[in-house]
Design a protein around this motif. Sequence first.
Motif, mmCIF file in Angstrom:
data_model
loop_
_atom_site.group_PDB
_atom_site.id
_atom_site.type_symbol
_atom_site.label_atom_id
_atom_site.label_comp_id
_atom_site.label_asym_id
_atom_site.label_seq_id
_atom_site.Cartn_x
_atom_site.Cartn_y
_atom_site.Cartn_z
ATOM 1 N N ASN A 169 -12.131 11.446 -31.242
ATOM 2 C CA ASN A 169 -13.479 10.824 -31.214
ATOM 3 C C ASN A 169 -13.617 10.450 -32.577
ATOM 4 N N ASN A 170 -14.132 9.300 -32.869
ATOM 5 C CA ASN A 170 -14.544 8.816 -34.313
ATOM 6 C C ASN A 170 -15.860 7.762 -34.163
ATOM 7 N N LYS A 171 -16.651 7.838 -34.787
ATOM 8 C CA LYS A 171 -17.936 7.047 -34.658
ATOM 9 C C LYS A 171 -17.519 5.604 -35.174
ATOM 10 N N ILE A 172 -16.535 5.457 -35.707
ATOM 11 C CA ILE A 172 -16.016 3.873 -35.880
ATOM 12 C C ILE A 172 -15.598 3.204 -34.845
ATOM 13 N N ILE A 173 -15.209 3.927 -33.735
ATOM 14 C CA ILE A 173 -14.623 3.324 -32.631
ATOM 15 C C ILE A 173 -15.589 2.510 -31.733
ATOM 16 N N PRO A 174 -16.641 2.926 -31.525
ATOM 17 C CA PRO A 174 -17.601 2.200 -30.455
ATOM 18 C C PRO A 174 -18.190 0.909 -31.625
ATOM 19 N N SER A 175 -18.122 0.964 -32.663
ATOM 20 C CA SER A 175 -18.872 -0.013 -33.501
ATOM 21 C C SER A 175 -17.996 -1.024 -33.726
ATOM 22 N N PHE A 176 -16.657 -0.817 -33.619
ATOM 23 C CA PHE A 176 -15.619 -1.696 -33.606
ATOM 24 C C PHE A 176 -15.452 -2.380 -32.469
ATOM 25 N N LEU A 177 -15.469 -1.771 -31.271
ATOM 26 C CA LEU A 177 -15.598 -2.424 -30.024
ATOM 27 C C LEU A 177 -16.735 -3.234 -29.781
ATOM 28 N N ARG A 178 -17.907 -2.954 -30.307
ATOM 29 C CA ARG A 178 -19.105 -3.722 -30.249
ATOM 30 C C ARG A 178 -18.891 -5.058 -31.155
ATOM 31 N N LYS A 179 -18.196 -4.842 -32.250
ATOM 32 C CA LYS A 179 -18.020 -6.205 -33.043
ATOM 33 C C LYS A 179 -17.096 -7.105 -32.535
ATOM 34 N N HIS A 180 -15.975 -6.629 -31.732
ATOM 35 C CA HIS A 180 -14.919 -7.552 -30.942
ATOM 36 C C HIS A 180 -15.324 -7.294 -29.510
ATOM 37 N N ASN A 181 -16.395 -7.264 -28.956
ATOM 38 C CA ASN A 181 -16.755 -7.157 -27.530
ATOM 39 C C ASN A 181 -16.334 -8.250 -26.765
ATOM 40 N N GLN A 182 -15.803 -9.554 -27.272
ATOM 41 C CA GLN A 182 -15.497 -10.756 -26.394
ATOM 42 C C GLN A 182 -13.798 -10.569 -26.134
ATOM 43 N N CYS A 183 -13.260 -9.684 -26.705
ATOM 44 C CA CYS A 183 -11.913 -9.561 -26.390
ATOM 45 C C CYS A 183 -11.906 -8.645 -25.102
ATOM 46 N N PRO A 184 -10.815 -9.343 -23.967
ATOM 47 C CA PRO A 184 -10.827 -8.637 -22.984
ATOM 48 C C PRO A 184 -9.908 -7.280 -22.811
ATOM 49 N N SER A 185 -9.377 -7.024 -23.889
ATOM 50 C CA SER A 185 -8.356 -5.845 -23.890
ATOM 51 C C SER A 185 -8.826 -4.875 -24.768
ATOM 52 N N GLY A 186 -9.732 -3.886 -24.140
ATOM 53 C CA GLY A 186 -10.250 -2.547 -24.787
ATOM 54 C C GLY A 186 -9.180 -1.828 -25.046
ATOM 55 N N ASP A 187 -8.277 -1.585 -24.257
ATOM 56 C CA ASP A 187 -7.172 -0.702 -24.625
ATOM 57 C C ASP A 187 -6.413 -1.088 -26.001
ATOM 58 N N ARG A 188 -6.220 -2.270 -26.106
ATOM 59 C CA ARG A 188 -5.432 -3.009 -27.377
ATOM 60 C C ARG A 188 -6.355 -2.733 -28.569
ATOM 61 N N LEU A 189 -7.806 -2.889 -28.316
ATOM 62 C CA LEU A 189 -8.610 -2.645 -29.594
ATOM 63 C C LEU A 189 -8.708 -1.056 -29.995
ATOM 64 N N ILE A 190 -8.807 -0.221 -28.788
ATOM 65 C CA ILE A 190 -8.603 1.050 -28.967
ATOM 66 C C ILE A 190 -7.520 1.689 -30.000
ATOM 67 N N SER A 191 -6.266 1.262 -29.371
ATOM 68 C CA SER A 191 -4.934 1.362 -29.921
ATOM 69 C C SER A 191 -4.857 0.944 -31.429
ATOM 70 N N TYR A 192 -5.418 -0.140 -31.545
ATOM 71 C CA TYR A 192 -5.413 -0.770 -32.795
ATOM 72 C C TYR A 192 -6.265 0.104 -34.052
ATOM 73 N N ILE A 193 -7.546 0.410 -33.471
ATOM 74 C CA ILE A 193 -8.391 1.144 -34.417
ATOM 75 C C ILE A 193 -7.862 2.486 -34.820
ATOM 76 N N CYS A 194 -7.372 3.333 -33.729
ATOM 77 C CA CYS A 194 -6.940 4.393 -33.791
ATOM 78 C C CYS A 194 -5.407 4.186 -34.717
ATOM 79 N N SER A 195 -4.750 3.323 -34.797
ATOM 80 C CA SER A 195 -3.642 3.273 -35.540
ATOM 81 C C SER A 195 -3.956 2.920 -37.055
ATOM 82 N N THR A 196 -5.243 2.684 -37.320
ATOM 83 C CA THR A 196 -5.506 2.606 -38.858
ATOM 84 C C THR A 196 -6.058 3.917 -39.185
ATOM 85 N N LEU A 197 -6.147 4.984 -38.452
ATOM 86 C CA LEU A 197 -6.671 6.277 -38.610
ATOM 87 C C LEU A 197 -5.328 7.233 -38.940
#
Length: 300
Positions: A169-197
């Motif tokens: 759990n990291n506080k940057i994850i929800p903010s990253f998802l909100r920034k890109h909330n038009q993307c239909p692939s939440g799992d892809r966004l989650i995987s990407y932001i985690c891969s930066t960590l």
Amino acid sequence: MNNTTNTPMVSVCMITYNHEAYIGEAIEGVLMQKANFPFKLIIGEDHSTDNTRAICEKYAAKHPDVIELLPKEEINLGMMPNFIKTLKVCKGKYIALCEGDDYWIDENKLQMQVDFLEENEEYSLVFTNRHILNPSGILSNSIGTIDTYTKDDILKGFIPWTQTILLRNNKIIPSFLRKHNQCPSGDRLISYICSTLGPLKRLDNITAVYRDSGYGVWSSIPVKDKLKTSTERYIDFINMVKPNNSTELINLKINKAKLEFLRKKPISYIINMIYDNIFTKRTSFTLFLFNSFTKKYLKS
């Protein structure tokens, strides 16, 4: 056995919409977990038109220490807004994902994954292999070929299997998802932001079942449209995160999609297309491949 606490070790994020036939099995897969730490199931039910919410309410009433059913919204939020809202309520050190039409089959799933992340602090996410259940009730397997994945793998199109994921759990994850909330692939966004960590780890165990029911967000897309949709979603994702090699990645994806498109066509279809485009129109084979895919498929 789950222990009552205000701050669980794991929060299980479960979003659901019109899953009355499946949600019970999804919840039971969480309840059966055997762990030496507390966990909590957070259910984001998105204004279903069937009995999904009533089923969730019964489970929440029976297991109030384990299940938190979020308040009913006046409208259907949609998948990404509902996912972000539910994720924000997850307070555990780790977050597990499982949508309401999938389910877990390994009672040691959470314990095994938490143990790994506790012992390997450099990793940001851990996932496992899975079964796929098709509408005819036949099981097949999704088995990974490598054990560790990086940001480069995600940028090239790999997505860990959502229902098997446990992440830090990291506080940057929800903010990253909100920034890109038009993307239909939440799992892809989650995987990407985690891969930066940190890198992502695949365990060999099969712990979950993905239900290819024909009614889910992805499984409801007609087979003939899935290649087009997945390619368009990937390109949208790359344009959102803007890696330095965006053009190279997009071209690679389109080339793979063209070959996949042709692979699924009957030989007779391909021969006729080659004849029409090369011998009749004097078009180069490379240009033919590009035109046959982008004009007839991506832009159809």
